[in-house]
Design an enzyme around this catalytic site. Sequence first.
Site, PDB file in Angstrom:
ATOM      1  N   HIS A  41      44.991 -50.645 -37.882  1.00  0.00           N
ATOM      2  CA  HIS A  41      43.734 -50.091 -38.676  1.00  0.00           C
ATOM      3  C   HIS A  41      44.480 -48.702 -39.454  1.00  0.00           C
ATOM      4  O   HIS A  41      43.607 -48.721 -39.905  1.00  0.00           O
ATOM      5  CB  HIS A  41      42.292 -50.310 -37.273  1.00  0.00           C
ATOM      6  CG  HIS A  41      41.587 -52.261 -36.781  1.00  0.00           C
ATOM      7  ND1 HIS A  41      41.976 -51.464 -36.707  1.00  0.00           N
ATOM      8  CD2 HIS A  41      41.306 -52.770 -37.626  1.00  0.00           C
ATOM      9  CE1 HIS A  41      41.081 -53.239 -35.435  1.00  0.00           C
ATOM     10  NE2 HIS A  41      40.944 -53.580 -36.685  1.00  0.00           N
ATOM     11  N   GLN A  83      31.791 -65.679 -39.267  1.00  0.00           N
ATOM     12  CA  GLN A  83      33.415 -66.499 -39.804  1.00  0.00           C
ATOM     13  C   GLN A  83      33.787 -66.609 -38.137  1.00  0.00           C
ATOM     14  O   GLN A  83      34.711 -67.330 -38.265  1.00  0.00           O
ATOM     15  CB  GLN A  83      34.331 -65.287 -39.563  1.00  0.00           C
ATOM     16  CG  GLN A  83      33.969 -63.991 -39.384  1.00  0.00           C
ATOM     17  CD  GLN A  83      35.360 -62.565 -39.981  1.00  0.00           C
ATOM     18  OE1 GLN A  83      34.550 -62.110 -40.555  1.00  0.00           O
ATOM     19  NE2 GLN A  83      36.129 -62.476 -39.364  1.00  0.00           N
TER      20      GLN A  83
HETATM   21  O1  PAF Z   1      40.177 -58.584 -40.342  1.00  0.00           O
HETATM   22  C1  PAF Z   1      39.425 -58.476 -40.121  1.00  0.00           C
HETATM   23  O2  PAF Z   1      38.701 -57.882 -39.060  1.00  0.00           O
HETATM   24  C2  PAF Z   1      38.125 -59.571 -40.815  1.00  0.00           C
HETATM   25  O3  PAF Z   1      38.068 -60.863 -40.999  1.00  0.00           O
HETATM   26  C3  PAF Z   1      37.497 -58.982 -41.931  1.00  0.00           C
HETATM   27  C4  PAF Z   1      38.029 -58.570 -43.185  1.00  0.00           C
HETATM   28  C5  PAF Z   1      36.621 -57.052 -41.574  1.00  0.00           C
HETATM   29  C6  PAF Z   1      35.943 -59.078 -42.411  1.00  0.00           C
HETATM   30  O4  PAF Z   1      34.840 -59.193 -41.116  1.00  0.00           O
END
Ligand code: PAF
Length: 279
Positions: free
Chosen positions: A37, A61
């Site tokens: 990140h 998700q």
């Molecule tokens: O890659 C991720 O951490 C997630 O899929 C995202 C893009 C933040 C969407 O919740």
Amino acid sequence: MQIIKKIDELRTIINQWRKDGLTVGLVPTMGYLHEGHKSLIDRAVEENDRVVVSDFVNPTQFGPNEDFESYPRDINADAALCEAAGASLIFNPEADEMYDGALTFVDMNKITKVLCGKTRPIHFSGVCTVVSKLFNIVTPDRAYFGQKDAQQLCVIKKMVKDLNFGIEIVGCPIIREADGLAKSSRNTYLSSEERKAALCLSRSLNIGKDMINSGETSAAAVVGRIKEEIEKESLAKIDYVEMVDLNQLESLETIQKPLLCAMAVYIGKTRLIDNFIME
Ligand code: PAF
């Protein structure tokens, strides 16, 4: 580090940035931030006047049997990392702030039904929905995504084109541990024995890459050798290993670039993904 919980409050700040003529970068994350990140935030800080890091474990998700409840969270550590990296603020809403009474979802055909979509049928609809909402709230000039989630990157690029978001999507390279394991918040689930076993992902991908670089032209031969390497590891269980073209994510018979070789492998109960791309 400023942590904003409310959409209206964030909009007020962004409106002021816009009035001041500043550019805005967005790094969407689910928190529990690591070096991967940080590389996205670093790039965003280089290329934009202001950087918003969204830190939201997005419930839509995750499938019913997935790890939404246990997904690691640590907003204080995330704030320290964002501060050090030079982000402007963190957007960390509650699920109700994002979804209260929502009936509208964003979905996509075809490229969301293959690879991870086969075993995670609602995953990409959740990703497209939350990312669309973040785009509408933050209205960034650029948004940054890691290549470790190569299918997600491909899906987001397609969504931005199809829905005319007018946002530049910047894909950033996979960041790995010194021994090759791709950085992931889910690596924290691994016991020390599983952590060693997890090296079969990057090791087998390197074998596949070497085969292609040495002139192998059969996708099945490369995928077969990668699977064979993973299957030597007793703690590993393959979800999929596939060789597809990078744009349409359609299966390849013959090695043709640009290609994506992607895998998902369970190490114990933890599902890990990894890949390589050849342009
Ligand atoms: O890659 C991720 O951490 C997630 O899929 C995202 C893009 C933040 C969407 O919740």
